[in-house]
Scaffold this motif. Structure first.
Motif, short mmCIF file in Angstrom:
data_model
loop_
_atom_site.label_atom_id
_atom_site.label_comp_id
_atom_site.label_asym_id
_atom_site.label_seq_id
_atom_site.Cartn_x
_atom_site.Cartn_y
_atom_site.Cartn_z
N THR A 251 -97.18 8.96 138.26
CA THR A 251 -95.86 9.52 138.54
C THR A 251 -95.91 10.44 139.75
OG1 THR A 251 -95.19 9.38 136.22
CG2 THR A 251 -93.98 10.93 137.61
N LEU A 252 -96.89 11.32 139.77
CA LEU A 252 -97.04 12.25 140.90
C LEU A 252 -97.26 11.48 142.20
CD1 LEU A 252 -97.32 15.17 141.94
CD2 LEU A 252 -99.75 15.01 141.38
N SER A 253 -98.07 10.44 142.15
CA SER A 253 -98.36 9.66 143.36
C SER A 253 -97.13 8.95 143.89
CB SER A 253 -99.48 8.65 143.09
OG SER A 253 -99.04 7.58 142.28
N ALA A 254 -96.20 8.62 143.00
CA ALA A 254 -94.96 7.95 143.43
C ALA A 254 -94.04 8.90 144.18
CB ALA A 254 -94.24 7.37 142.22
N LYS A 255 -94.16 10.18 143.93
CA LYS A 255 -93.25 11.16 144.51
C LYS A 255 -93.74 11.71 145.85
CE LYS A 255 -90.59 10.83 140.97
NZ LYS A 255 -89.33 10.13 141.10
N ILE A 256 -94.98 11.42 146.20
CA ILE A 256 -95.54 11.94 147.45
C ILE A 256 -95.47 10.84 148.51
CG2 ILE A 256 -97.63 12.78 148.57
CD1 ILE A 256 -98.48 13.86 145.81
N GLN A 257 -94.78 11.13 149.60
CA GLN A 257 -94.72 10.18 150.71
C GLN A 257 -95.58 10.69 151.85
OE1 GLN A 257 -91.09 8.73 152.26
NE2 GLN A 257 -90.82 7.35 150.56
N VAL A 258 -96.43 9.80 152.34
CA VAL A 258 -97.32 10.13 153.45
C VAL A 258 -96.77 9.46 154.71
CG1 VAL A 258 -99.68 9.91 154.32
CG2 VAL A 258 -99.28 10.24 151.87
N PRO A 259 -96.54 10.21 155.77
CA PRO A 259 -96.09 9.57 157.01
C PRO A 259 -97.16 8.58 157.49
CG PRO A 259 -95.91 11.96 157.17
CD PRO A 259 -96.68 11.66 155.91
N PHE A 260 -96.73 7.38 157.78
CA PHE A 260 -97.66 6.33 158.19
C PHE A 260 -96.89 5.32 159.00
CE2 PHE A 260 -100.84 2.95 157.52
CZ PHE A 260 -102.01 3.70 157.67
N TYR A 261 -97.59 4.56 159.81
CA TYR A 261 -96.97 3.54 160.62
C TYR A 261 -97.33 2.17 160.05
CZ TYR A 261 -95.79 0.55 164.53
OH TYR A 261 -95.24 -0.43 165.29
N PRO A 262 -96.41 1.25 159.91
CA PRO A 262 -95.03 1.25 160.38
C PRO A 262 -94.03 1.79 159.35
CG PRO A 262 -95.60 -0.96 159.70
CD PRO A 262 -96.83 -0.10 159.49
N VAL A 263 -94.48 2.01 158.11
CA VAL A 263 -93.57 2.57 157.10
C VAL A 263 -94.29 3.71 156.38
CG1 VAL A 263 -92.26 0.44 156.71
CG2 VAL A 263 -94.33 0.86 155.39
N PRO A 264 -93.54 4.72 155.91
CA PRO A 264 -94.18 5.76 155.11
C PRO A 264 -94.75 5.13 153.85
CG PRO A 264 -91.91 6.35 155.65
CD PRO A 264 -92.12 4.94 156.09
N GLY B 61 -91.60 -7.48 152.82
CA GLY B 61 -92.37 -7.05 151.65
C GLY B 61 -93.87 -7.10 151.75
N LEU B 62 -94.42 -7.53 152.89
CA LEU B 62 -95.87 -7.60 153.01
C LEU B 62 -96.39 -6.98 154.29
CD1 LEU B 62 -98.67 -8.64 152.03
CD2 LEU B 62 -98.16 -10.77 153.25
N TYR B 63 -96.01 -7.52 155.42
CA TYR B 63 -96.59 -7.11 156.70
C TYR B 63 -96.55 -5.60 156.97
CZ TYR B 63 -96.34 -12.15 157.61
OH TYR B 63 -96.47 -13.50 157.52
N PRO B 64 -95.42 -4.92 156.69
CA PRO B 64 -95.39 -3.49 157.00
C PRO B 64 -96.36 -2.65 156.15
CG PRO B 64 -93.17 -4.32 156.64
CD PRO B 64 -94.11 -5.40 156.23
N PHE B 65 -96.79 -3.21 155.03
CA PHE B 65 -97.60 -2.44 154.09
C PHE B 65 -99.10 -2.69 154.22
CE2 PHE B 65 -93.38 -3.11 152.34
CZ PHE B 65 -92.97 -1.80 152.18
N ILE B 66 -99.49 -3.69 154.99
CA ILE B 66 -100.90 -4.03 155.12
C ILE B 66 -101.72 -2.87 155.70
CG2 ILE B 66 -102.54 -5.54 156.31
CD1 ILE B 66 -100.58 -7.84 155.82
N PRO B 67 -101.31 -2.21 156.79
CA PRO B 67 -102.13 -1.10 157.29
C PRO B 67 -102.35 0.02 156.26
CG PRO B 67 -100.51 -1.74 158.94
CD PRO B 67 -100.16 -2.48 157.68
#
Length: 193
Positions: A31-44, A161-167
């Motif tokens: 639950t805690l991990s779901a609430k923390i957003q880390v700035p990242f490229y190309p999507v947080p 749903g895939l490419y932006p999340f690979i990095p």
């Protein structure tokens, strides 16, 4: 043996209060991990998938999957456990949306990570990286299938749903590949196998 088995006290039964505590703590960490957003490229990114995989690696397949299942049950009952949900959760409606398939993929990912951990894949940087990548890839199977069903297959499902999340997934796998072998080394240095 998993990290949990290496550090948990001897148990008289297969299901102990320590197991319950580990499962509940795992669901709270998720639950805690779901609430923390880390700035990242190309999507947080959130750290949910890292925690899902980490729960499998640390707790093993059964306890890890149980922690994830408890987290999903909390969300289904309307608790605000998911990323981006308001104070009052929206339960099953959220789970039926575009991210529902990814959420469903968390359980098999934790199972696979735990299964690989029981075979010692979490003790070496290279195999831990492979375990994290494989378990992370499992999340995409139901995730992309569900996303396509929700938004329509005429849309670029992989681009959404895939490419932006690979990095981000590679970065999280690298974190797991560093953390878990280091934890085993730390335990080994203290005489715990």
């Amino acid at each position: 043996m998993t990290l949990y088995q290496a550090i948990a006290p001897e148990r008289a039964s297969r299901f102990s209060p320590m197991d319950v505590l580990a499962v509940v703590a795992g669901s709270l960490l998720l639950t805690l991990s779901a609430k923390i957003q880390v700035p990242f490229y190309p999507v947080p990114m959130t750290m949910q998938t890292l925690v899902v995989i980490g729960l499998g690696l640390a707790l093993g397949p059964v306890r890890g999957a149980a922690a994830v299942a408890l987290y999903l049950a909390q969300g289904a009952f309307g608790l605000p456990v998911f990323a981006g949900t308001p104070q009052k959760g929206i339960g099953l409606a959220y789970m039926m949306g575009p991210t529902g398939g990814y959420l469903a993929g968390y359980i098999p990912a934790a199972l696979l990570a735990g299964w690989l951990a029981r075979r010692g894949w979490d003790r070496n940087v290279f195999t831990a990286m492979a375990a994290a990548l494989l378990a992370g890839a499992v999340i995409y199977v139901p995730g992309l299938l569900w996303l396509g069903a929700v938004i329509g297959w005429d849309k670029p499902v992989l681009a959404f749903g895939l490419y932006p999340f690979i990095p981000g997934d590679i970065a999280k796998a690298m974190l797991a590949a560093i953390a878990f072998p280091a934890a085993w080394k730390w335990l080994s240095d203290r005489g715990v196998n």
